[in-house]
Design a protein around this motif. Structure first.
Motif, PDB file in Angstrom:
ATOM      1  N   LEU A   1       0.860  -1.171   0.000  1.00  0.00           N
ATOM      2  CA  LEU A   1       0.000   0.000   0.000  1.00  0.00           C
ATOM      3  C   LEU A   1       0.899   1.225   0.000  1.00  0.00           C
ATOM      4  N   THR A   2       0.703   2.117  -0.976  1.00  0.00           N
ATOM      5  CA  THR A   2       1.518   3.325  -1.061  1.00  0.00           C
ATOM      6  C   THR A   2       0.632   4.507  -1.415  1.00  0.00           C
ATOM      7  N   GLY A   3       1.152   5.696  -1.189  1.00  0.00           N
ATOM      8  CA  GLY A   3       0.483   6.901  -1.661  1.00  0.00           C
ATOM      9  C   GLY A   3      -0.779   7.282  -0.929  1.00  0.00           C
TER      10      GLY A   3
ATOM     11  N   ARG B   1      -3.325   3.108  -3.334  1.00  0.00           N
ATOM     12  CA  ARG B   1      -2.682   2.236  -4.323  1.00  0.00           C
ATOM     13  C   ARG B   1      -2.355   0.918  -3.668  1.00  0.00           C
ATOM     14  N   LEU B   2      -2.569  -0.133  -4.434  1.00  0.00           N
ATOM     15  CA  LEU B   2      -2.271  -1.466  -3.942  1.00  0.00           C
ATOM     16  C   LEU B   2      -1.838  -2.302  -5.132  1.00  0.00           C
TER      17      LEU B   2
ATOM     18  N   ARG C   1      -5.597   1.589  -8.285  1.00  0.00           N
ATOM     19  CA  ARG C   1      -5.437   2.965  -7.797  1.00  0.00           C
ATOM     20  C   ARG C   1      -6.818   3.581  -7.688  1.00  0.00           C
ATOM     21  N   LEU C   2      -7.163   3.977  -6.474  1.00  0.00           N
ATOM     22  CA  LEU C   2      -8.439   4.636  -6.207  1.00  0.00           C
ATOM     23  C   LEU C   2      -8.176   6.094  -5.922  1.00  0.00           C
ATOM     24  N   ALA C   3      -8.781   6.969  -6.709  1.00  0.00           N
ATOM     25  CA  ALA C   3      -8.645   8.416  -6.526  1.00  0.00           C
ATOM     26  C   ALA C   3     -10.025   9.030  -6.710  1.00  0.00           C
TER      27      ALA C   3
ATOM     28  N   LEU D   1      -7.568  -0.097 -12.743  1.00  0.00           N
ATOM     29  CA  LEU D   1      -7.065  -1.467 -12.641  1.00  0.00           C
ATOM     30  C   LEU D   1      -6.049  -1.649 -13.754  1.00  0.00           C
ATOM     31  N   GLU D   2      -4.851  -2.143 -13.408  1.00  0.00           N
ATOM     32  CA  GLU D   2      -3.807  -2.387 -14.396  1.00  0.00           C
ATOM     33  C   GLU D   2      -3.258  -3.792 -14.210  1.00  0.00           C
TER      34      GLU D   2
END
Length: 144
Positions: free
Chosen positions: A8-10, A23-24, A83-85, A91-92
Motif C-alpha cells: 500500500l503506497t500513496g 494504491r495497492l 489505484r483509487l482516486a 485497474l492495471e
C-alpha cells in the motif's frame, strides 16, 4: 484479507477536502491459479476501500479476465495494480509479452474470446501501454 505481495503506497488524507489516493499492487506467477488469486486480492482491496458491491463485482470480474489473458496470451510473471482516486478506480495488469491485446468479435457459438469485449462493456475506458519488456492493460471504472 489477501496479503501475498501486496503493498500500500500513496495514502493521502486531508481535512481540506482533498480526496484520498490509494494504491495497492501484487505480483502473481504465470500459473492457472493466478486469476483466482487476483479475484481474491482485488475483492479484498475493494471491500477495505468500501467500494459499492455492484461496482466491486464488475471490477473483480475485469481483473479476472485481464489476469486470465495475461496468463494465456502473455509470458512471465503478472503484476496487478489498483489505484483509487476520488470516484475513479484504475485497474492495471502487466505481463511480459510485447504483443498488443486484441479485441475480438467471436461467433455466437464460440465459448472463448470475449474477455476484452467484457472489459470494454464494464469499464468507463480501457487500453494498453508498453512498459519495460512487456505491456500494461488497464481499465478505468467510474464509482460515482
Amino acid at each position: 484479507m489477501y496479503r501475498a505481495g501486496g503493498t500500500l503506497t500513496g495514502e493521502r488524507d486531508s481535512a481540506s477536502g482533498v480526496f484520498r489516493v490509494r494504491r495497492l499492487g501484487t505480483h502473481l506467477p504465470p500459473a492457472p491459479r493466478s486469476p483466482a488469486e487476483a479475484r481474491t486480492f482485488v475483492a479484498d482491496a475493494l471491500r477495505s476501500w468500501d467500494v459499492p458491491g455492484d461496482k466491486a463485482g464488475d471490477i473483480v470480474l475485469a481483473a479476472s479476465e485481464l489476469v486470465t489473458n495475461a496468463f494465456e496470451h502473455g509470458s512471465g510473471g503478472i503484476a496487478v495494480r489498483l489505484r483509487l482516486a476520488g470516484d475513479s478506480l484504475l485497474l492495471e495488469v502487466r505481463d511480459c509479452s510485447p504483443d498488443d491485446p486484441v479485441l475480438r468479435r467471436p461467433q455466437p457459438e464460440s465459448v472463448r474470446g470475449r474477455g476484452l469485449a467484457l472489459i470494454q462493456a464494464l469499464s468507463s475506458t480501457w487500453g494498453h501501454r508498453r512498459g519495460g519488456d512487456g505491456k500494461w492493460v488497464w481499465a478505468e471504472f467510474d464509482l460515482s
